[in-house]
Design a protein around this motif. Sequence first.
Motif, short mmCIF file in Angstrom:
data_model
loop_
_atom_site.label_atom_id
_atom_site.label_comp_id
_atom_site.label_asym_id
_atom_site.label_seq_id
_atom_site.Cartn_x
_atom_site.Cartn_y
_atom_site.Cartn_z
N GLY A 109 7.73 -18.58 -28.04
CA GLY A 109 8.28 -19.93 -28.01
C GLY A 109 8.71 -20.46 -29.36
N SER A 110 8.23 -19.89 -30.44
CA SER A 110 8.59 -20.39 -31.76
C SER A 110 8.29 -19.33 -32.80
N LEU A 111 9.06 -19.36 -33.91
CA LEU A 111 8.83 -18.45 -35.02
C LEU A 111 7.76 -19.04 -35.95
N PRO A 112 7.07 -18.21 -36.71
CA PRO A 112 6.10 -18.72 -37.69
C PRO A 112 6.78 -19.64 -38.71
N LEU A 113 6.14 -20.76 -39.01
CA LEU A 113 6.60 -21.74 -39.99
C LEU A 113 7.90 -22.43 -39.58
N LYS A 114 8.33 -22.27 -38.34
CA LYS A 114 9.58 -22.91 -37.90
C LYS A 114 9.42 -24.42 -37.86
N LYS A 115 8.30 -24.91 -37.32
CA LYS A 115 8.09 -26.36 -37.22
C LYS A 115 7.99 -26.99 -38.60
N GLN A 116 7.30 -26.32 -39.53
CA GLN A 116 7.19 -26.85 -40.88
C GLN A 116 8.55 -26.91 -41.57
N LEU A 117 9.36 -25.87 -41.35
CA LEU A 117 10.69 -25.84 -41.95
C LEU A 117 11.58 -26.94 -41.37
N ILE A 118 11.48 -27.18 -40.07
CA ILE A 118 12.27 -28.25 -39.44
C ILE A 118 11.86 -29.60 -39.98
N ASP A 119 10.56 -29.82 -40.16
CA ASP A 119 10.09 -31.09 -40.71
C ASP A 119 10.64 -31.34 -42.12
N VAL A 120 10.71 -30.28 -42.92
CA VAL A 120 11.26 -30.42 -44.27
C VAL A 120 12.76 -30.71 -44.22
N MET A 121 13.49 -30.02 -43.33
CA MET A 121 14.93 -30.22 -43.24
C MET A 121 15.27 -31.60 -42.70
N LEU A 122 14.41 -32.16 -41.84
CA LEU A 122 14.67 -33.51 -41.32
C LEU A 122 14.55 -34.58 -42.40
N LYS A 123 13.89 -34.26 -43.50
CA LYS A 123 13.75 -35.21 -44.60
C LYS A 123 14.90 -35.15 -45.59
N VAL A 124 15.76 -34.12 -45.45
CA VAL A 124 16.91 -33.98 -46.34
C VAL A 124 18.08 -34.75 -45.76
N PRO A 125 18.66 -35.71 -46.50
CA PRO A 125 19.74 -36.55 -45.91
C PRO A 125 20.93 -35.75 -45.40
N GLY A 126 21.35 -34.73 -46.12
CA GLY A 126 22.54 -34.00 -45.70
C GLY A 126 22.33 -33.11 -44.50
N LEU A 127 21.07 -32.75 -44.20
CA LEU A 127 20.76 -31.84 -43.10
C LEU A 127 20.14 -32.54 -41.91
N ARG A 128 19.80 -33.79 -42.05
CA ARG A 128 19.07 -34.47 -40.98
C ARG A 128 19.86 -34.51 -39.67
N ASN A 129 21.11 -34.95 -39.73
CA ASN A 129 21.91 -35.06 -38.51
C ASN A 129 22.21 -33.68 -37.91
N TYR A 130 22.44 -32.68 -38.78
CA TYR A 130 22.71 -31.32 -38.29
C TYR A 130 21.51 -30.76 -37.53
N VAL A 131 20.31 -30.96 -38.08
CA VAL A 131 19.11 -30.45 -37.43
C VAL A 131 18.86 -31.17 -36.12
N LYS A 132 19.11 -32.46 -36.08
CA LYS A 132 18.90 -33.21 -34.84
C LYS A 132 19.83 -32.72 -33.73
N ARG A 133 21.06 -32.36 -34.09
CA ARG A 133 21.99 -31.85 -33.09
C ARG A 133 21.57 -30.48 -32.58
N LYS A 134 20.97 -29.69 -33.46
CA LYS A 134 20.58 -28.34 -33.09
C LYS A 134 19.26 -28.28 -32.32
N LEU A 135 18.44 -29.29 -32.46
CA LEU A 135 17.16 -29.28 -31.77
C LEU A 135 17.37 -29.30 -30.27
#
Length: 270
Positions: free
Chosen positions: A214-240
């Motif tokens: 169901g998930s790769l190791p450290l995937k959730k932690q990496l997503i949490d970090v990317m959601l805090k980056v302004p330039g990647l926040r919207n991209y990650v939300k679309r991909k979730l």
Amino acid sequence: MGLALLRINKTKEKWKVKIAQALVAHRKHRTATGWFSEISRRYVMFFLPFITTLREGLEAVVFVGGVSLGLPATAFPLPVVCGIIAGLVVGLLLYRGGNVMTIQLFLIFSTCVLYLIAAGMFSKSVWSLQFNTFSQKVGSDVGESGDGPGSYDISTTVWHINCCNPEIDNGWDVFNAVLGWQNTGTYGSILAYNLYWLFIIFCIACMLYEERTGSLPLKKQLIDVMLKVPGLRNYVKRKLAISREEAEDIIRQAQNDARDTAVLQVEPQK
């Protein structure tokens, strides 16, 4: 692209939701987009193959013209006719073969061929860089010296064959173009070829692990970090991935909109 082709059966539900979202968004903004958007929506299955075929045709014309500028006009008919015949045969096989072969087998075969070509191109690029370094040391005419001693750098060579040179032996240039064949195997080209396949194996192993757990190791932690980056926040939300309840609501809304549109189109006819 090859990994996406391998998972095309797994993404059916995902694309169903995406199409439903597009239909819902189109209905909301239909009045503001105008006639061009309406025509694009109705004839999208025509424009997509048409533009793709047109692009490939223009690319073929540019390619044939570029590689044959120094040849006489009599050199054109035979390759062009052979190319047309080959294209028709392949197209007929794909059309007829779709009735007897499952799409999954076809995609697996296509992906294997794609990766063979890509691995050969990657290995060939490393070989070309090494050969360029060698030719700068001994002279640019080394490529025309044949297959024997002096035509390759012995200090970086694992094996060498005094034949089957794609540059001067007819027929072997096809294997060079498709599979990256060279009659000289260098440390760099061999390592590049094997490292490419190890990378593909690693990616496929990660995909299998994600599907089973169901998930790769450290995937959730990496997503949490990317959601805090302004330039990647919207991209990650679309991909979730959206939840199952939200997906069902979107599909239900798209079905209702399609039903309402069909009713509105039938009523004026009555």
